[in-house]
Motif scaffolding. Structure first.
Motif, PDB file in Angstrom:
ATOM      1  N   VAL A 229      -5.300 -20.923   2.769  1.00 30.34           N
ATOM      2  CA  VAL A 229      -4.138 -20.064   2.968  1.00 30.34           C
ATOM      3  C   VAL A 229      -3.688 -20.239   4.413  1.00 30.34           C
ATOM      4  N   CYS A 230      -2.380 -20.180   4.638  1.00 29.63           N
ATOM      5  CA  CYS A 230      -1.832 -20.323   5.983  1.00 29.63           C
ATOM      6  C   CYS A 230      -1.615 -18.932   6.578  1.00 29.63           C
ATOM      7  N   PHE A 231      -2.420 -18.574   7.579  1.00 28.68           N
ATOM      8  CA  PHE A 231      -2.318 -17.252   8.182  1.00 28.68           C
ATOM      9  C   PHE A 231      -2.849 -17.274   9.609  1.00 28.68           C
TER      10      PHE A 231
ATOM     11  N   ALA B 109      -0.104 -16.299  -5.118  1.00 29.46           N
ATOM     12  CA  ALA B 109      -0.456 -15.364  -4.051  1.00 29.46           C
ATOM     13  C   ALA B 109      -1.963 -15.195  -3.941  1.00 29.46           C
ATOM     14  N   LEU B 110      -2.400 -14.938  -2.734  1.00 23.24           N
ATOM     15  CA  LEU B 110      -3.768 -14.499  -2.494  1.00 23.24           C
ATOM     16  C   LEU B 110      -3.703 -12.985  -2.443  1.00 23.24           C
ATOM     17  N   GLU B 111      -4.589 -12.334  -3.158  1.00 26.30           N
ATOM     18  CA  GLU B 111      -4.605 -10.875  -3.140  1.00 26.30           C
ATOM     19  C   GLU B 111      -5.987 -10.416  -2.722  1.00 26.30           C
ATOM     20  N   PHE B 112      -6.036  -9.448  -1.799  1.00 29.36           N
ATOM     21  CA  PHE B 112      -7.309  -8.821  -1.484  1.00 29.36           C
ATOM     22  C   PHE B 112      -7.097  -7.325  -1.428  1.00 29.36           C
ATOM     23  N   SER B 113      -8.156  -6.609  -1.774  1.00 31.96           N
ATOM     24  CA  SER B 113      -8.076  -5.156  -1.774  1.00 31.96           C
ATOM     25  C   SER B 113      -9.370  -4.569  -1.239  1.00 31.96           C
TER      26      SER B 113
ATOM     27  N   VAL C 206       0.990  -7.887   7.719  1.00 31.18           N
ATOM     28  CA  VAL C 206       1.256  -8.409   6.376  1.00 31.18           C
ATOM     29  C   VAL C 206       2.740  -8.789   6.241  1.00 31.18           C
ATOM     30  N   ALA C 207       3.624  -7.956   6.757  1.00 34.87           N
ATOM     31  CA  ALA C 207       5.058  -8.273   6.710  1.00 34.87           C
ATOM     32  C   ALA C 207       5.369  -9.544   7.496  1.00 34.87           C
ATOM     33  N   ALA C 208       4.730  -9.725   8.639  1.00 39.25           N
ATOM     34  CA  ALA C 208       4.940 -10.941   9.436  1.00 39.25           C
ATOM     35  C   ALA C 208       4.490 -12.185   8.673  1.00 39.25           C
ATOM     36  N   HIS C 209       3.547 -12.015   7.749  1.00 41.43           N
ATOM     37  CA  HIS C 209       3.069 -13.111   6.906  1.00 41.43           C
ATOM     38  C   HIS C 209       3.838 -13.203   5.588  1.00 41.43           C
ATOM     39  N   GLU C 210       4.943 -12.435   5.492  1.00 38.84           N
ATOM     40  CA  GLU C 210       5.796 -12.419   4.305  1.00 38.84           C
ATOM     41  C   GLU C 210       5.044 -11.946   3.056  1.00 38.84           C
ATOM     42  N   GLY C 211       4.121 -11.019   3.262  1.00 39.46           N
ATOM     43  CA  GLY C 211       3.346 -10.478   2.155  1.00 39.46           C
ATOM     44  C   GLY C 211       3.731  -9.040   1.873  1.00 39.46           C
ATOM     45  N   GLU C 212       2.952  -8.400   1.021  1.00 43.77           N
ATOM     46  CA  GLU C 212       3.186  -6.988   0.716  1.00 43.77           C
ATOM     47  C   GLU C 212       1.859  -6.244   0.742  1.00 43.77           C
TER      48      GLU C 212
ATOM     49  N   ALA D  71      -0.643   0.938  -1.212  1.00 41.82           N
ATOM     50  CA  ALA D  71      -1.703   1.951  -1.281  1.00 41.82           C
ATOM     51  C   ALA D  71      -1.657   2.587  -2.654  1.00 41.82           C
ATOM     52  N   GLU D  72      -2.826   2.817  -3.229  1.00 38.68           N
ATOM     53  CA  GLU D  72      -2.867   3.418  -4.552  1.00 38.68           C
ATOM     54  C   GLU D  72      -4.174   4.178  -4.758  1.00 38.68           C
ATOM     55  N   ASN D  73      -4.124   5.163  -5.615  1.00 38.71           N
ATOM     56  CA  ASN D  73      -5.324   5.862  -6.048  1.00 38.71           C
ATOM     57  C   ASN D  73      -5.791   5.172  -7.316  1.00 38.71           C
ATOM     58  N   ARG D  74      -7.083   4.829  -7.332  1.00 38.40           N
ATOM     59  CA  ARG D  74      -7.596   4.056  -8.466  1.00 38.40           C
ATOM     60  C   ARG D  74      -9.076   4.360  -8.673  1.00 38.40           C
ATOM     61  N   ASP D  75      -9.464   4.555  -9.893  1.00 43.64           N
ATOM     62  CA  ASP D  75     -10.878   4.697 -10.263  1.00 43.64           C
ATOM     63  C   ASP D  75     -11.625   5.722  -9.403  1.00 43.64           C
ATOM     64  N   GLY D  76     -11.010   6.866  -9.164  1.00 45.56           N
ATOM     65  CA  GLY D  76     -11.675   7.921  -8.416  1.00 45.56           C
ATOM     66  C   GLY D  76     -11.786   7.675  -6.926  1.00 45.56           C
ATOM     67  N   GLY D  77     -10.905   6.862  -6.385  1.00 43.26           N
ATOM     68  CA  GLY D  77     -10.932   6.583  -4.953  1.00 43.26           C
ATOM     69  C   GLY D  77      -9.596   6.055  -4.475  1.00 43.26           C
ATOM     70  N   ALA D  78      -9.584   5.574  -3.245  1.00 44.57           N
ATOM     71  CA  ALA D  78      -8.368   5.034  -2.638  1.00 44.57           C
ATOM     72  C   ALA D  78      -8.504   3.523  -2.505  1.00 44.57           C
ATOM     73  N   ALA D  79      -7.404   2.823  -2.716  1.00 45.40           N
ATOM     74  CA  ALA D  79      -7.398   1.366  -2.576  1.00 45.40           C
ATOM     75  C   ALA D  79      -6.151   0.935  -1.831  1.00 45.40           C
ATOM     76  N   VAL D  80      -6.303  -0.111  -1.037  1.00 46.54           N
ATOM     77  CA  VAL D  80      -5.158  -0.765  -0.405  1.00 46.54           C
ATOM     78  C   VAL D  80      -5.228  -2.223  -0.823  1.00 46.54           C
ATOM     79  N   ARG D  81      -4.107  -2.699  -1.403  1.00 45.40           N
ATOM     80  CA  ARG D  81      -3.995  -4.081  -1.858  1.00 45.40           C
ATOM     81  C   ARG D  81      -3.029  -4.840  -0.974  1.00 45.40           C
ATOM     82  N   VAL D  82      -3.392  -6.067  -0.662  1.00 47.43           N
ATOM     83  CA  VAL D  82      -2.537  -6.946   0.140  1.00 47.43           C
ATOM     84  C   VAL D  82      -2.315  -8.224  -0.653  1.00 47.43           C
ATOM     85  N   ARG D  83      -1.047  -8.657  -0.723  1.00 44.92           N
ATOM     86  CA  ARG D  83      -0.701  -9.932  -1.359  1.00 44.92           C
ATOM     87  C   ARG D  83      -0.031 -10.821  -0.319  1.00 44.92           C
ATOM     88  N   LEU D  84      -0.545 -12.033  -0.206  1.00 49.58           N
ATOM     89  CA  LEU D  84       0.003 -13.022   0.725  1.00 49.58           C
ATOM     90  C   LEU D  84       0.439 -14.251  -0.064  1.00 49.58           C
TER      91      LEU D  84
END
Length: 169
Positions: free
Chosen positions: A48-50, A86-90, A133-139, A142-155
């Motif tokens: 990935v280019c970052f 896209a590469l996605e990490f959470s 993330v915006a500088a890398h043209e990604g998104e 934030a979401e509530n999921r499976d009884g907790g909090a998650a932040v997902r990033v897509r590049l």
């Protein structure tokens, strides 16, 4: 300040994302020691280019938040995948979640997800993540999921340069 104003020059290079995961978890080994960290990274991730320094800051900020907003012994999951260009990490933490309906406001400077006086911080970590993330043209989401909090990033993956093998003379 330059980052939040969108006036930063990225030092982008094609590299393996798993190195960022490794360096981030090593840097935060002390605060992660009393959590159960599960890391899921497939062996066949593409390059990935970052900007490695800035992307490491994103991963560290997300892991630090997961620790801050979870209790001792809680599970934190860092998951990476690549598909659909896209590469996605959470980063997900068990226990606490975002306010009722997380939205883009959570990524604004000085906004905190939970106003808990026992949790330190000024509310700039997620704003920095969003700017990187915006500088890398990604998104970033934030979401509530499976009884907790998650932040997902897509590049975006892009197309890595072709590597030409050297032919021995």
């Amino acid at each position: 300040a330059r980052l939040l104003d969108g006036k930063v020059t990225l030092n982008r290079q094609w590299q393996p994302f798993e190195e960022i995961i490794g360096s981030s978890t090593r840097l935060l080994a002390g605060i992660l020691a009393n959590r159960i960290l599960e890391v899921n990274v497939p062996r066949d991730l593409p390059l990935v280019c970052f900007d490695a320094v800035l992307m490491e800051r994103v991963v560290c900020n997300l892991l630090e938040n997961a620790v801050k907003y979870s209790t001792t012994g809680a599970k934190i999951v860092l998951r990476v995948s690549a598909d659909h260009g896209a590469l996605e990490f959470s980063v997900w933490n068990a226990g606490s979640s975002f306010p009722a309906a997380p939205n883009d406001e959570i990524f604004e400077i000085f906004v905190r997800g939970e106003m808990n006086p026992a949790v330190s911080g000024s509310g700039i970590g997620l704003a920095i993540c969003k700017a990187v993330v915006a500088a890398h043209e990604g998104e970033i989401i934030a979401e509530n999921r499976d009884g907790g909090a998650a932040v997902r990033v897509r590049l975006p993956l892009g197309v890595p340069p072709e590597v030409q093998e050297e032919i021995p003379e």
